[in-house]
Design an enzyme around this catalytic site. Structure first.
Site, PDB file in Angstrom:
ATOM      1  N   GLU A  99      14.168 -21.764  21.451  1.00 53.47           N
ATOM      2  CA  GLU A  99      14.565 -20.413  21.047  1.00 53.47           C
ATOM      3  C   GLU A  99      14.922 -19.603  22.278  1.00 53.47           C
ATOM      4  OE1 GLU A  99      12.304 -18.815  17.467  1.00 53.47           O
ATOM      5  OE2 GLU A  99      10.719 -19.667  18.687  1.00 53.47           O
ATOM      6  N   HIS A 105       5.973 -26.634  12.095  1.00 53.47           N
ATOM      7  CA  HIS A 105       7.374 -27.060  12.064  1.00 53.47           C
ATOM      8  C   HIS A 105       7.605 -28.407  12.771  1.00 53.47           C
ATOM      9  CE1 HIS A 105       7.749 -23.066  10.631  1.00 53.47           C
ATOM     10  NE2 HIS A 105       7.912 -22.458  11.778  1.00 53.47           N
ATOM     11  N   LYS A 151      15.306 -26.018   5.492  1.00 49.36           N
ATOM     12  CA  LYS A 151      16.584 -26.030   6.211  1.00 49.36           C
ATOM     13  C   LYS A 151      17.418 -27.214   5.711  1.00 49.36           C
ATOM     14  CE  LYS A 151      14.874 -23.718  10.367  1.00 49.36           C
ATOM     15  NZ  LYS A 151      15.593 -22.449  10.509  1.00 49.36           N
ATOM     16  N   LYS A 169       9.887 -20.416  23.811  1.00 53.78           N
ATOM     17  CA  LYS A 169      10.628 -19.158  23.699  1.00 53.78           C
ATOM     18  C   LYS A 169      11.278 -18.862  25.037  1.00 53.78           C
ATOM     19  CE  LYS A 169       8.156 -17.259  19.852  1.00 53.78           C
ATOM     20  NZ  LYS A 169       9.138 -17.446  18.771  1.00 53.78           N
ATOM     21  N   ASP A 214       1.807 -21.794  16.616  1.00 54.99           N
ATOM     22  CA  ASP A 214       2.918 -21.117  15.940  1.00 54.99           C
ATOM     23  C   ASP A 214       4.013 -22.097  15.518  1.00 54.99           C
ATOM     24  OD1 ASP A 214       4.323 -18.711  15.124  1.00 54.99           O
ATOM     25  OD2 ASP A 214       5.645 -19.006  16.842  1.00 54.99           O
ATOM     26  N   LYS A 244       2.751 -19.578   6.498  1.00 51.98           N
ATOM     27  CA  LYS A 244       1.960 -19.841   7.668  1.00 51.98           C
ATOM     28  C   LYS A 244       1.675 -18.528   8.413  1.00 51.98           C
ATOM     29  CE  LYS A 244       4.020 -20.770  11.635  1.00 51.98           C
ATOM     30  NZ  LYS A 244       4.760 -19.679  12.260  1.00 51.98           N
ATOM     31  N   HIS A 298       9.032 -23.052   6.464  1.00 50.83           N
ATOM     32  CA  HIS A 298      10.450 -22.790   6.157  1.00 50.83           C
ATOM     33  C   HIS A 298      11.374 -23.826   6.800  1.00 50.83           C
ATOM     34  CE1 HIS A 298      10.588 -20.680  10.058  1.00 50.83           C
ATOM     35  NE2 HIS A 298      11.896 -20.740   9.989  1.00 50.83           N
ATOM     36  N   ARG A 318       0.804  -1.222   0.000  1.00 45.87           N
ATOM     37  CA  ARG A 318       0.000   0.000   0.000  1.00 45.87           C
ATOM     38  C   ARG A 318       0.842   1.279   0.000  1.00 45.87           C
ATOM     39  NH1 ARG A 318      -5.249  -0.532   3.412  1.00 45.87           N
ATOM     40  NH2 ARG A 318      -3.742  -0.907   5.038  1.00 45.87           N
TER      41      ARG A 318
HETATM   42  C1  BG6 Z   1       8.312 -18.984  12.852  1.00 46.25           C
HETATM   43  C2  BG6 Z   1       7.566 -18.653  14.118  1.00 46.25           C
HETATM   44  O1  BG6 Z   1       7.531 -19.793  12.023  1.00 46.25           O
HETATM   45  O2  BG6 Z   1       9.503 -19.701  13.203  1.00 46.25           O
HETATM   46  C3  BG6 Z   1       8.439 -17.829  15.062  1.00 46.25           C
HETATM   47  O3  BG6 Z   1       6.406 -17.905  13.785  1.00 46.25           O
HETATM   48  C4  BG6 Z   1       9.751 -18.549  15.307  1.00 46.25           C
HETATM   49  O4  BG6 Z   1       7.756 -17.603  16.288  1.00 46.25           O
HETATM   50  C5  BG6 Z   1      10.404 -18.951  13.989  1.00 46.25           C
HETATM   51  O5  BG6 Z   1      10.601 -17.658  16.027  1.00 46.25           O
HETATM   52  C6  BG6 Z   1      11.626 -19.823  14.230  1.00 46.25           C
HETATM   53  O6  BG6 Z   1      12.309 -19.998  13.014  1.00 46.25           O
HETATM   54  P1  BG6 Z   1      13.865 -20.289  12.968  1.00 46.25           P
HETATM   55  O7  BG6 Z   1      14.153 -20.527  11.529  1.00 46.25           O
HETATM   56  O8  BG6 Z   1      14.543 -19.065  13.523  1.00 46.25           O
HETATM   57  O9  BG6 Z   1      14.087 -21.488  13.838  1.00 46.25           O
END
Ligand code: BG6
Length: 490
Positions: free
Chosen positions: A217, A241, A183, A340, A236, A149, A179, A51
């Site tokens: 994380e 994942h 990896k 986290k 999430d 996602k 994603h 936008r």
């Molecule tokens: C994302 C989540 O899909 O993956 C995040 O929404 C998370 O909350 C992230 O931090 C972690 O990805 P990576 O590649 O840093 O392990």
């Protein structure tokens, strides 16, 4: 060592949400690296669409600035200028007709055959973008759409999004990104299993005692509090994942390394997951929320302060004990955990084999089981923990030591970011590392009863201090079974 570069066909890539965080942090750096390595053919174009009322030059300047900030390596001016030549910008509004004619003009019929639309927007916009693309006649046979996602927040909303996409794109034109599948070491898991004769004969509950999947994380919610409050760790991280990783560990060998063959096998795993619902969740699931504590960089606030919601019930940590109810895996627990503000950033899969059935070395020698540890990040690599004799004359002293393979050392090449691989796969039309509609919906169908059980339960998430390994009940979850979470020193 330099990886072999095979050029992809020239393409037009339109990034909706082109001025957003994902575009700047991940997509443009990934595209820049692929360009820099010589993977693009002449005539390739990248169009940011959002936008903001930017002109082409102003957008290019912002892309340049953020590339310098987010790309890991030093960038030469000449390379950057050459890349920016490919970059264009269209200001448009997804919810109205503003700007769509301009986009249509930039994508004439004789444009590149491969046309990719990347929706780096919230999922609430997916349907609207797809409908506008159709309304403006922008969907050609060579078109494909890429979505991020979260695809929905439960099975029903995921189905709605998939319906909206499916109304204008064929399933084989839809690329749903997880994603983690991009990896390097995740892909290596398939190489390890299916390109070596060693593991597959043992890859079943007869020989594997337990599997652990940890995605830890150190970061908190990092300014994404509003999203996270509607999500939590289960939606999430686990729905996508962690379940995808579980699928790759547990699936049967696909007949070929091809999109539908691989996805068929992953789907079977998702459908074989033993249900967790109100009847058993207390025994199988732990949810936690971080409170003020310490991270590597010093004192940090708790989750409620991070999101400005003192009464929040949202979980920032989940541990689960999961069974795959099929012939291969009956009886082998899969322990999953993610959170986290844990003490270190580490993602790994640990496959623990059953111990030898009889020790010839007598009771004084403690024999620990063989363990395969696949480290996804950081320091990607594979370790196989074995019992070996300590060198020395006299006696038979044994130690648990790893055969240790570190990818960076072994291949002397940097591990490309997941998005680099995934974006090029889209252009090549290879959907093997993307999720099919039925997989996404099957994953939600398994997750939904867990959430429903939580909603009905009086139990709140257990607290844990930032910088610790989650609530004590997560340790108890595995200790009840006589096990412990893997630690490097084990
Ligand atoms: C994302 C989540 O899909 O993956 C995040 O929404 C998370 O909350 C992230 O931090 C972690 O990805 P990576 O590649 O840093 O392990």
């Amino acid at each position: 060592m330099v990886s072999r570069i095979v050029k992809v066909a020239p393409f037009d890539l339109v990034v909706f949400g082109g001025t957003g965080d994902l575009a700047y942090r991940k997509l443009f750096p990934a595209l820049f690296r692929r360009f820099h390595d010589g993977q693009f053919s002449d005539g390739t174009r990248i169009i940011g669409a959002a936008r903001h009322d930017y002109g082409r030059e102003a957008f290019r300047e912002t892309v340049a600035k953020t590339l310098r900030q987010f790309a890991l390596e030093a960038i030469k001016d000449a390379d950057l200028d050459a890349f920016l030549e490919l970059v264009d910008y269209v200001s448009l509004d997804i919810g109205s007709d503003a700007g769509w004619n301009v986009l249509a003009e930039r994508l004439p019929e004789d444009a590149n055959e491969v046309r990719a639309f990347y929706l780096a927007t919230g999922p609430d916009r997916f349907g609207a973008v797809a409908a506008q693309l159709a309304a403006y006649g922008l969907i050609t046979p060579g078109s494909r759409i890429i979505v991020e996602k979260p695809i929905g927040r439960d099975a029903a909303s995921a189905a709605k999004i998939n319906d909206a996409l499916g109304a204008v794109f064929a399933e084989n034109q839809i690329y749903r990104i997880d994603h983690y599948l991009g990896k390097e070491t995740v892909q290596n898991l398939m190489a390890l299993r299916f390109a070596n004769a060693l593991f597959e004969p043992l890859w079943n509950s007869g020989h594997i005692e337990s599997v652990e999947i940890t995605v830890a994380e150190t970061i908190g919610v990092e300014g994404r509090g509003a999203y996270y409050e509607t999500s939590g760790a289960l939606r999430d991280m686990v729905q996508n994942h962690l379940l995808q990783l579980l699928c790759l560990v547990a699936m049967e060998p696909p007949a070929a390394f091809e999109a539908d063959a691989v996805r068929d096998e992953k789907l079977k795993v998702l459908k074989a997951l033993a249900p967790i619902d109100a009847s058993n969740y207390e025994a199988c699931v732990v949810r936690g929320q971080y409170r003020a504590g310490a991270s590597a960089t010093g004192a940090v606030p708790g989750y409620p302060e991070d999101v400005g919601n003192p009464g929040t019930h949202v979980e920032t940590f989940v541990a689960l004990k999961v069974f795959v109810n099929n012939w291969r895996w009956a009886g082998t627990p899969f322990y999953l955990r993610t959170g986290k503000r844990l003490p270190k950033r580490v993602s790994e899969l640990i496959v623990s084999f059953r111990n030898v059935r009889h020790s010839i070395f007598g009771p004084e020698v403690k024999i620990l089981p063989t363990r395969l540890v696949v480290r996804l990040q950081p320091d990607e690599g594979i370790k196989l923990w074995l019992m070996l004799k300590e060198p020395g004359a006299g006696g038979m002293r044994m130690r648990h030591v790893p055969l240790d393979m570190n990818f960076a050392e072994a291949f002397q090449i940097y591990a490309p970011e997941a998005y680099e691989r995934l974006l090029m796969d889209v252009i090549r039309g290879n959907a093997t590392l993307f999720m099919r509609r039925d997989e996404v919906e099957a994953a939600w169908a398994w997750i939904d009863p867990i959430r429903e059980a939580w909603n009905q339960s009086p139990l709140e998430p257990r607290f844990y201090l930032a910088g610790t390994w989650g609530p004590a009940s997560a340790t108890a979850l595995v200790e009840r079974d006589g096990r412990s979470w893997y630690e490097e020193s084990n």
